[in-house]
Design an enzyme around this catalytic site. Sequence first.
Site, short mmCIF file in Angstrom:
data_model
loop_
_atom_site.label_atom_id
_atom_site.label_comp_id
_atom_site.label_asym_id
_atom_site.label_seq_id
_atom_site.Cartn_x
_atom_site.Cartn_y
_atom_site.Cartn_z
N CYS A 98 0.84 -1.20 0.00
CA CYS A 98 0.00 0.00 0.00
C CYS A 98 0.87 1.25 0.00
CB CYS A 98 -0.97 -0.04 1.18
SG CYS A 98 -2.27 1.20 1.08
N HIS A 227 -3.51 -5.44 1.13
CA HIS A 227 -2.84 -5.65 2.41
C HIS A 227 -2.80 -7.13 2.77
CE1 HIS A 227 -2.44 -1.50 4.00
NE2 HIS A 227 -3.49 -1.25 3.25
N GLU A 229 -1.26 -8.51 5.19
CA GLU A 229 -1.30 -8.71 6.65
C GLU A 229 -2.73 -8.69 7.19
OE1 GLU A 229 -0.61 -5.96 5.16
OE2 GLU A 229 -1.27 -4.21 6.34
#
Lengths: 266, 774, 76, 76
Positions: A98, A227, A229
């Site tokens: 990002c 993302h 994560e």
Amino acid sequence: MRLAELRVLVLRSQGTNCDAETAHSIRETGAGAEVVHVNKLLRGRRSLEEFHALVLPGGFSYGDRIRSGAVLAKLLASRLRRELQSFVEEGKPVLGICNGFQVLIETGLLPFGEVGEPMLALAKNASARFEARWVHLLRGAATPFTEKLPRVSRMPVANAEGRVVLPLGREQRLLEELEENNQIPLRYCSPQGALAHGEYPLNPSGSFADIAAIATPEGNVMGMMPHPERAFHRYMYPDWTRNGAQGKGDGYRIFQGMLEYAAGRL
Amino acid sequence: MVPLREASDEELAEISERRQLALNLEEMRAIQRYYRRLGREPTDVELETFAQTWSEHCVHKTFKGVISYEGEEIDGLLRSTIARVTRELSPEWCFSVFEDNAGIVDFEGDYAIAFKVETHNHPSAIEPFGGAATGVGGVIRDVLGVWGEPIANTDVLCFGPLDYPYEKLPRDVKHPRFIFTYVVAGIGSYGNNIGVPTVNGAIYFDEGYVGNPLVYCGTLGIVKKSKYKRSARPGDVLLLVGGRTGRDGIHGVTFASSELEEGAEETFGTAVQIGDPIEEEKIKRAILQVREEELGSAITDLGGGGLSSAVGEQAHRFGCGARVHLERVPLKYAGMKPWEIWISESQERMLLIVPPSNLERVLEIFAGEEVEATPIGELIPEPRLEVYYRGEKVAELDMDFLFSGLPRVKREARWSPPELEEPEFEMRDLGEELHRLLAMPNIASKEEVIRTYDHEVKAMTVLKPLQGVAWDGPGDAAVLKPLRNSWRGIAVSCGMNPLYGKIDPYWMAASAIDEAIRNNIAVGGRRIALLDNFCWGNPEKPENLGGLVRAAKACYDIALAYGTPFISGKDSLYNESPLGAVTPSLLISALGIVEDVRRAVSMDFKERGNYIYLLGETKPELGGSHYYKLRGFLGTSVPGVEPSRARRTFEALTRAIDLGLVKACHDLSEGGLGVALAEMCFSGGVGAELCLEAVPVSQEMRADFILFSESNSRFLVEVEPENAGQFEALMKHVRFARVGETSGGELVVSYRGEELLREDIGELKRSWQRGVAL
Amino acid sequence: MKWEVRIAYKRGVQDPEGETTLQALKMLGFEKVERVSTAKLFIIEGECSREEVERMCRRLLANPVSQDYEIRRLAD
Amino acid sequence: MKWEVRIAYKRGVQDPEGETTLQALKMLGFEKVERVSTAKLFIIEGECSREEVERMCRRLLANPVSQDYEIRRLAD
Ligand SMILES: Nc1ncnc2c1ncn2[C@@H]1O[C@H](COP(=O)(O)OP(=O)(O)O)[C@@H](O)[C@H]1O
Ligand SMILES: [Mg+2]
């Protein structure tokens, strides 16, 4: 080298805000992760060389002022140019997520691995809004980061400036070049894996050619808008109450790919 | 020096007015007596200190004052209603209630959860982007102010109708569309930038909000109990950290304690701020590091009243005094007067109290995060507040008088039921009515707004605001998993029913509590704690206060009966504009525990061929319902709450969820059974067949009333047929019935063999998604 | 017709973007910069009168409480 | 010295903010507006030459792929 011996640098600056969960993801994948403030690198208190991999996490570095990622990128490019360049040339993996993707583009490291003038841009989303939503991603070129992903994977995006822009007039040529060099590992697509063709919200930013991630020709540097994560465990998925909470998600495979690659080459 | 001792009453009033002190005559007289006793005149710094410390915003005069209501003397409304619930229940899991910036409840091991909800109404009416953004920033600081790490935000927003005619707007009142657009942008901008997910909220539209938009901002945080330091002593350093001090926000609290009049923009223009989330993010990092190393002895945010409130309150709390040197405060620009520095409300500042031996390390931590940190004074043993500027003493106040000299306000409260009638009208085509209900702005999808907020940063949001097969259905509560190595979670929900308040604020409050709780229960929450936020008109008008008293009484009755303590709250009074008082609005926020987040339940139907159960009793309670509103009525039959029955329902449902019997669960609220059922269908991509005659009713009712009544304490539950026996056994003591089955792509409702409605769920979804465009 | 609307926060209202830009420029070696502030432009084309553009500013583009706006006619 | 730097998306690069502003203005009844585009201004004060400001643009303020910059000297 074993995964557990790897030391990954998660670089933060003011305004970075996804560093903790990114570091967690790396640790849960089995490697060591340390969150370090960029000022420590700039002041020579810590060095890139100590690490086997670099992750630029999401957030709003320097408030995304001027342009997303620009301030951090220019600091890195002007003050840590040599270290960064040799880190990349040694083949160590660098992942920008990002805001980190924006940083990598603004340093010039993407698409061709050279610190310098940017050759691409991430512009404001076509909707002119911040877009927080899950997307489907079609796996394209093989990179260490993406090789463990299924053909269609899912992760969330959350950004205001995620629209990849190629130099005007040279879009097609550059696109072809990127494709030939295996530099487009992920593209926005439908749940079935058909390219989004710019359709909103499948391609949430209006990104050129549905590009969601870009890698260097060597493949050790990749920037991605989604993302990983936040898609690390199944229980993070938006529909796990339908499909189950057990197990790892697609995001895990990004970290796994990166770390196994780093371990393998050392 | 301000000549006060010899001032006449008129002159006292004039001084208060001219200096924007917002102190009433009685308060001015108390101050006058104090200085007569001292034998000197007050300084401007001192007067300003009183104005801040004694403002409605800071001391909640109304909630703590004496109210006479229907022959009853209420000695402290807060103490005798809201806080009394907690006192009488006194659950051992409440770690800190009502005393700090945020309420704190136990979570797991050493971890506790802090929760606070604030309002930022006036600033948002005037500068919606900045007002909303600083609302978020402010409530995040409340959580930092209890050594908490912010993990999630909530926002509840109230606006006038988006199609309100421009011609009807009074001067200086901004159009609801303008306010809506920029408030949403402000909330998103601050939360996204600082990296705190916005996970729960609601948006309401009503004419009563045209002149008085409401912006409620909440923040949850993780607190480590062993590192929760409150042990300041004389000699400890007062450390001001964060952004620089400017003229901004001066008189913010007196502003918040006044009505919005014409010309407010000029008078209070300085109260407007934009905010800098990145500054606050840096402060947060530094504070959490100071917390980890246990270097501070106390902490508080700088909110209303700026330094004057924060320093005074902290010193008071630790039973000592304080000495402050204002010239040490880093300023944005030269030329500020001492009193301006003292009461400035510049954003992104906090006050830390640090033992001298730790100061060096603390300064190093702040420098490491590029945050300014400046010692501005110290705590002193004498109970005095001493303020210096360039060596000159500009204020010396007795702590005792400052904190107990405020004359208690006495107010009158009156309430009489409005003259309303139950409407009579014909039932129309129910399919069409359902479509129109789904498109009503209060019910329609808020997806466009929600997607401009990052609701997943931190990767803790397990149950997201939007749910279902296409990730776009309206969830009842968010579930967070705050610790990476524990499955325990928290459920966050809210309840609010401004329409009911137009009939009776008592039942409005009762319903809001019920709604907040049932939203929480629906996803698997339990051990619920509540927060209250009252937004009301001028409490000096007895009719306004009467409604407030009724609502507060309901808070006591209902929350006590539910066993749900209040842990924090806030009131914002004086919400008045040229268009009149705000629609009285009580927001209830609820925080529950989810034992294992993997058992959390979403609201979307999962599969065809499952049973649909309706828990709770449906009554002819359509007063204030959206169905009535759709037809242009208000009515009188406002929904009631029966706590003992409802509690049985809640407990049985929780057991069913824990046993894994519940595939989907949704509470019934605006639009009742019809809307809830439609939402479950289109969110899951699964249709349903419903027999209205099976619905447990309190008495014979019309079909449309059964379908759209908004009776409280009801849920729709999806259960697999093989679990039906076990589920029904659990519901033995609950009023419930199997009302239908999940099926193909349509929602079909029949009543006594007659088909009333057959709608394609995709079409229903389209109606629902058309409602509110950003 | 072509109008240029320039919107800036009033003096006294924080301009974090200006401040960050100043810091960043200094860190990149532009030591002589002393102050940076920011503003935003809207270029509006169409048959609108100045009064209409004024109204656009007040209804959507600017908030007169916190922002100043300036309207300038551009050559077509 | 005082410089004004104006940064805008290059012609041909979509300007989403301009487009949404156009839509919003139309929704508010300003039917005659035909096009809206946006730009950002940095006002830079300090003893800097035009060349230095140029360099600031290239090194920080603009992305050459998507944005154009224009530098104007302002009266002090
Ligand atoms: N302003 C808002 N901010 C964040 N979340 C919101 C907001 N408005 C609604 N939501 C979320 O959308 C979901 C549905 O809310 P709402 O439309 O009020 O549904 P319901 O009344 O059926 O419970 C909830 O998860 C809620 O938290
Ligand atoms: Mg609900």
